[in-house]
Design a protein around this motif. Structure first.
Motif, mmCIF file in Angstrom:
data_model
loop_
_atom_site.group_PDB
_atom_site.id
_atom_site.type_symbol
_atom_site.label_atom_id
_atom_site.label_comp_id
_atom_site.label_asym_id
_atom_site.label_seq_id
_atom_site.Cartn_x
_atom_site.Cartn_y
_atom_site.Cartn_z
ATOM 1 N N LYS A 178 -0.007 -4.375 5.300
ATOM 2 C CA LYS A 178 1.145 -4.394 4.402
ATOM 3 C C LYS A 178 2.044 -5.588 4.692
ATOM 4 C CE LYS A 178 1.516 0.581 3.455
ATOM 5 N NZ LYS A 178 2.339 1.800 3.667
ATOM 6 N N ASP A 205 -0.191 1.841 -1.926
ATOM 7 C CA ASP A 205 1.002 0.981 -1.921
ATOM 8 C C ASP A 205 0.654 -0.432 -1.484
ATOM 9 O OD1 ASP A 205 2.546 3.151 -2.687
ATOM 10 O OD2 ASP A 205 3.039 3.702 -0.622
ATOM 11 N N TYR A 206 -0.265 -0.531 -0.548
ATOM 12 C CA TYR A 206 -0.730 -1.848 -0.086
ATOM 13 C C TYR A 206 -1.369 -2.616 -1.233
ATOM 14 C CZ TYR A 206 -4.593 -4.740 1.780
ATOM 15 O OH TYR A 206 -5.521 -5.729 2.006
ATOM 16 N N LYS A 228 1.301 -3.840 -3.561
ATOM 17 C CA LYS A 228 2.183 -4.858 -2.999
ATOM 18 C C LYS A 228 1.616 -6.256 -3.154
ATOM 19 C CE LYS A 228 4.694 -6.158 1.195
ATOM 20 N NZ LYS A 228 5.029 -5.805 2.606
#
Length: 431
Positions: A343, A362-363, A366
């Motif tokens: 991340k 979420d990574y 992102k």
């Protein structure tokens, strides 16, 4: 909240009772934690991330204390730094080293063998990708833990392509497409180039050439690793393409800076295409670049790329410090810590199980394009030759690339000269 010691780490740790001051400057106090030194060789975002992870480890573990420093060099300069340090016992316990250096460094008697430690089921050694495990295993000796897995893709500046009237490249594009689009995007008066190529003599120049050679049916060395093979017709055609772009089209910014300006040029909107990998994504986002990601151009439908698994290599001072180093690396490379590293830095998963971690989605969100780079691992089918002479071979080819792109030599003669030097290097016993 304090984390408990993982099962892998607990299985590897011993009570700390060292009293000596290590040759690397670590202070081993009786009854205190085992102190180990790591040279991380990272820069910017990556350096901050590894420093935070080490701080967390030190806060949540009492048996081992990790001291951390860049080592005074970037990753590119770590091999000569380590080689010099090993001669005077001033070496660290752990160092970040490129995977292509593994055969060279494994020969040093001070390089540790972690084979007994990675057999612990809690380490889950088979969770690492096969190519990573192969990279850190030399002659049956496991010299460290996988640190990074990556591959080369093409990043493109959406605004520059649109300004040149170009559509973003499709996944089945060719090197002829790459050349044509680079030429069209070049605006010499405004200092805008289609792409860039390093000519400062480092591996960055060379590892970009190998995918072209492989796609064209060539090899770096012969199957027995005793002779050069890169000066084949496939090698000549590959370097000729780059020469035509640099000399004829003038669409290539020839980067002679040891610090390499390519990424900064791309960030500032002066490059349409930039051959790189996942490590640049955080910086591109911080710079506000509107970028896209696509796999390498292909040859006859072959989009083979290059991957460079890097290593956390362990060096011996004494048995307790080796065990402490293995314990720390078991923790550092566990899925929870790796997802945090990913991340922070945009790195790819080094373990298969990381994709099952909470927060993996979420990574992906992102880092737009990270899914393309992850998928491109399927195009990473070969690695650089596992020979101790590779650093020298790389320097020979880097010089050939520089002279060709500067118009000082033709591709065939430059590669033939590099091949002759390579053959001489490989003829030395133990190479």
């Amino acid at each position: 909240m304090r984390r408990a010691v993982t099962a892998a780490a607990a299985a590897l740790l011993l009570p700390a009772a060292l009293t000596a001051c290590g040759g690397d400057g670590t202070q081993q106090r009786a009854g205190g934690p085992v102190e180990i030194l790591m040279w991380h060789g990272q820069e910017d975002t990556s350096a901050k991330s590894i420093e935070r992870l080490v701080a967390t480890y030190n806060q949540t573990h009492t048996d081992v204390k990790v001291q951390i420093t860049s080592g005074g060099v970037t990753a590119d300069g770590m091999l000569p730094k380590i080689t010099a340090a090993l001669t005077s016992d001033a070496h660290p316990d752990i160092a970040y080293l490129y995977g292509s250096w593994a055969p060279n460094i494994a020969r040093n008697p001070k390089t540790a063998d972690l084979t007994p430690y990675i057999k612990d089921p809690a380490v889950k050694w088979d969770d690492f990708w096969a190519g990573e495990r192969a990279t850190v295993t030399v002659g049956g000796k496991v010299i460290g833990f996988p640190a990074v897995v990556d591959n080369m893709v093409v990043l493109y500046n959406k605004k520059l392509l649109a300004k040149a009237g170009l559509e973003p490249p499709s996944k089945d594009w060719t090197w002829d497409d790459f050349r044509a689009m680079s030429k069209r995007a070049t605006d010499a008066q405004k200092g805008v180039f289609g792409t860039t190529w390093p000519i400062s003599g480092g591996e960055e120049a060379v590892w970009g050439l190998w995918p072209l050679v492989w796609q064209a049916g060539g090899e770096i060395l012969t199957a027995d690793n005793k002779k050069a093979a890169f000066n084949s017709e496939a090698g000549r055609r590959s370097l000729d393409l780059l020469r035509a772009m640099a000399v004829d089209d003038k669409s290539v910014y020839l980067d002679s800076s040891p610090a390499e300006k390519g990424q900064k040029l791309f960030e500032s909107g002066r490059l349409a295409f930039f051959l790189s990998g996942p490590w640049v994504l955080p910086d591109l986002q911080a710079a506000g670049v509107d970028y896209g990601v696509v796999q390498l151009p292909g040859t006859a439908g072959n989009h083979e790329t290059i991957s460079g698994p890097d290593t956390w290599t362990v060096f011996e001072h004494d048995e307790r410090r080796v065990k402490a180093s293995a314990a720390f690396l078991a923790w550092l490379t566990a899925p929870e810590q790796q997802l945090q590293w990913m991340k922070d830095t945009g790195s790819l998963p080094i373990r298969a199980s990381i994709s099952q971690q909470p927060g993996y989605g979420d990574y992906l969100k992102k880092y737009p394009g990270i899914d393309v780079i992850s998928g491109n691992l399927a195009n990473a089918k070969r690695v650089r030759p596992p020979t101790t002479s590779y650093p020298r071979i790389s320097s020979f080819v880097a010089d050939a690339i520089a002279r060709t792109l500067l118009g000082r030599a033709d591709a065939k003669s430059a590669l033939d000269e590099a091949a002759a030097k390579t053959d001489a290097a490989l003829a030395v016993p133990g190479s």
